[in-house]
Design an enzyme around this catalytic site. Structure first.
Site, mmCIF file in Angstrom:
data_model
loop_
_atom_site.group_PDB
_atom_site.id
_atom_site.type_symbol
_atom_site.label_atom_id
_atom_site.label_comp_id
_atom_site.label_asym_id
_atom_site.label_seq_id
_atom_site.Cartn_x
_atom_site.Cartn_y
_atom_site.Cartn_z
ATOM 1 N N CYS A 152 0.858 -1.179 0.000
ATOM 2 C CA CYS A 152 0.000 0.000 0.000
ATOM 3 C C CYS A 152 0.901 1.238 0.000
ATOM 4 C CB CYS A 152 -0.906 0.009 1.224
ATOM 5 S SG CYS A 152 -2.076 1.369 1.146
ATOM 6 N N ASP A 284 -6.618 10.228 -4.886
ATOM 7 C CA ASP A 284 -5.916 9.235 -4.074
ATOM 8 C C ASP A 284 -4.576 8.927 -4.758
ATOM 9 O OD1 ASP A 284 -5.466 7.433 -2.069
ATOM 10 O OD2 ASP A 284 -7.218 6.186 -2.485
ATOM 11 N N ASN A 285 -3.694 8.310 -4.008
ATOM 12 C CA ASN A 285 -2.437 7.823 -4.568
ATOM 13 C C ASN A 285 -1.607 8.895 -5.267
ATOM 14 O OD1 ASN A 285 -2.794 5.156 -3.635
ATOM 15 N ND2 ASN A 285 -4.283 4.809 -5.259
HETATM 16 N N1 MTE Z 1 -9.709 -2.149 -5.742
HETATM 17 C C1 MTE Z 1 -10.982 -1.857 -5.436
HETATM 18 N N2 MTE Z 1 -11.943 -2.228 -6.293
HETATM 19 N N3 MTE Z 1 -11.315 -1.195 -4.283
HETATM 20 C C2 MTE Z 1 -10.357 -0.792 -3.395
HETATM 21 O O1 MTE Z 1 -10.683 -0.231 -2.353
HETATM 22 N N4 MTE Z 1 -7.949 -0.643 -2.935
HETATM 23 C C3 MTE Z 1 -6.663 -0.519 -3.597
HETATM 24 C C4 MTE Z 1 -6.345 -1.760 -4.423
HETATM 25 N N5 MTE Z 1 -7.458 -2.121 -5.226
HETATM 26 C C5 MTE Z 1 -9.000 -1.053 -3.712
HETATM 27 C C6 MTE Z 1 -8.731 -1.781 -4.908
HETATM 28 C C7 MTE Z 1 -5.551 -0.288 -2.705
HETATM 29 S S1 MTE Z 1 -5.347 1.316 -2.181
HETATM 30 C C8 MTE Z 1 -4.649 -1.255 -2.400
HETATM 31 S S2 MTE Z 1 -3.245 -0.883 -1.495
HETATM 32 C C9 MTE Z 1 -4.814 -2.643 -2.840
HETATM 33 O O2 MTE Z 1 -6.034 -2.815 -3.549
HETATM 34 C C10 MTE Z 1 -4.809 -3.574 -1.660
HETATM 35 O O3 MTE Z 1 -4.985 -4.900 -2.057
HETATM 36 P P1 MTE Z 1 -5.302 -5.983 -0.935
HETATM 37 O O4 MTE Z 1 -6.417 -5.469 -0.078
HETATM 38 O O5 MTE Z 1 -5.611 -7.247 -1.642
HETATM 39 O O6 MTE Z 1 -4.026 -6.117 -0.135
#
Ligand code: MTE
Length: 457
Positions: A152, A284-285
């Protein structure tokens, strides 16, 4: 941690990507096949089956979870990391139940019987728009399996929040995990859709409906088409079907980039000329300039719409797992040397080439040993055609995973030190900085990792 080199062992290969979903199994075979010794197998799954009381009144009441995970945003949404020592003790492969989770909202509920008909589209600037069911994906496309570390972008954010509150919640240093992901090469799917000449980006969208729309983001199309980048549409983790928190039944997995680009519960791939206009891609990000305050960022959307501040490749980072921060070491029972150890990772396929430790706040450094268990998977995959045997992509030349490092320190020297710091450097000579780069979202925090210990007589 006993990770042993592979020596000429022929490992049984199990076809991957079969449907209907089978009960938990290892990717190496069922109980009747000889178990391969000395190979870093996925840890046996202890997948939780019970829904925890804390989740019962949330929209995630259908998701069984492991109680050891530390909740960073209360009961819901589910954002968790394992205690660092537990994560480290799992070794190279993290089991799905201890793998960190970052969910922006509720987990879409997908029943096993619905999986074959789970559908996603490939649309936008393509000659041949596609609608693909999960069943078709498994039947018509070849599968690959690689170990991949996800991180993350908020990993280690807590340290920023202590200095100055950012807009993000406090991840410790365990917002990182590693697993064997099985899936279809993203480029194979995109090639069938035939992107048009002016296409430049792949936007991805999940099934989780959030306050600002579905979660979505984008990456460059030429990265997605590049086999060296290893991007895949994954449906298995450590040989088992994805769990709900990790994107069941289908997700994108992008090695070497921040986890936020690896969209879970995948519903759409949209090929475009410009980066994603999804709210979560824009707000975000990102690492905004350090001078931008939360107030300025909230009042001026121009900060967010500047794609220069979007983050993709991970930066070099590391943490000390042993000793834990503020651990007390009993000198009466301590051995003569203490093994200081932890993890490290580079970004964008780059490998960590040096780990250094200092006991005098960075005046002098000593080199630690580095272990890349990923190499043993690569050797086994090349020599023995493991993981479906497909190796047209050059995972051989790149690096998708974290490494572990260790160094023995005489306890007599620890006694003189008030703290222990480490820093990593990757093959591009990107070195963890001494100073923190604070930013409004508190992301990509990677200064020297520091623990203090106390020694007791
Ligand atoms: N994909 C969806 N659809 N919704 C989410 O909230 N979070 C993202 C990503 N993909 C997210 C997502 C984020 S910020 C991260 S760091 C990773 O998924 C985390 O993956 P994990 O929960 O399998 O570790």
């Amino acid at each position: 941690m006993a990770i042993q080199p592979v020596e000429g062992e022929k490992l049984p290969v199990k076809p991957v990507g079969v449907f209907p979903p089978t009960p938990p199994e290892t990717i190496f075979g069922d109980a009747s096949t000889p178990s391969p010794p000395e190979y870093p197998l996925p840890p046996p799954s202890k997948a939780p089956t019970e829904v925890l009381a804390i989740d019962e009144k949330t929209p995630d009441a259908h998701v069984p979870r492991d109680p050891r995970l530390i909740r960073l945003t209360g009961a819901h949404p589910f954002n968790v990391e394992a205690p660092l020592s537990d994560l480290y003790n799992e070794g190279f492969l993290t089991s799905p139940e201890l793998f960190y989770v970052r969910n922006h909202g509720a987990v879409p509920e997908v029943k096993d019987e619905e999986i074959p008909d789970w559908e996603f589209t490939v649309e936008g600037l393509v000659e041949n728009p596609l609608k693909i069911t999960f069943r078709e994906l498994l039947e018509e496309y070849e599968n690959v399996t690689y170990p991949i570390t996800l991180v993350c972008a908020g990993n280690r954010r807590k340290e920023q929040n202590v200095v100055r509150k950012s807009n993000g919640f406090s991840w410790g240093p365990a917002g990182v995990s590693n697993a064997l992901f099985t899936g279809v090469v993203l480029g194979d799917v995109l090639r069938r859709a035939k992107p048009l000449r002016k296409a430049k980006y792949v936007c991805m969208e999940g099934a989780d409906k959030l306050p600002n729309g579905y979660y979505g983001t984008s990456v460059k199309l030429n990265w997605a088409m590049d086999p060296n980048k290893g991007m895949m549409l994954a449906h298995k983790m450590n040989g088992e079907m994805l769990t709900p928190d990790h994107g069941k039944p289908l997700r994108v997995v992008i090695p070497g980039q921040i986890g936020g680009r690896s969209v879970k519960w995948l519903k759409k791939l949209i090929i475009t000329e410009a980066p994603s206009d999804n709210w979560y891609h824009i707000y975000d990000n990102r690492v905004l300039p350090t001078s931008v305050t939360p107030e300025e960022a909230a009042n001026d959307p121009r900060w967010w719409k500047d794609e220069r501040y979007a983050i993709y490749d991970l930066n070099t980072n590391s943490a000390i797992a042993y000793p834990a921060h503020e651990e007390r070491l009993d000198l009466a029972t301590a051995p003569e040397t203490y093994s200081v150890k932890g993890y490290a990772y580079g970004g964008g396929g780059r490998r960590v080439t040096r780990m250094e430790l200092s006991l005098d706040k960075g005046k002098t450094w000593r080199l630690a040993n580095i272990d890349y268990a990923e190499d043993r998977y690569r050797e086994a995959a090349v020599d023995q055609k493991l993981f479906g045997g497909r190796l047209d992509m050059d995972w051989r030349e790149t690096c998708f995973c974290w490494c572990f490092w260790n160094i023995d320190i005489p306890v007599s020297e620890l006694k003189e030190a008030s703290d222990i710091v480490v820093r990593g450097m990757d093959e591009g000579l990107h070195i963890q900085p001494r100073d923190m780069y604070w930013s409004v979202l508190g992301m990509m925090n990677n200064p020297w990792f520091r623990v203090t210990i106390s020694l007791e007589n």
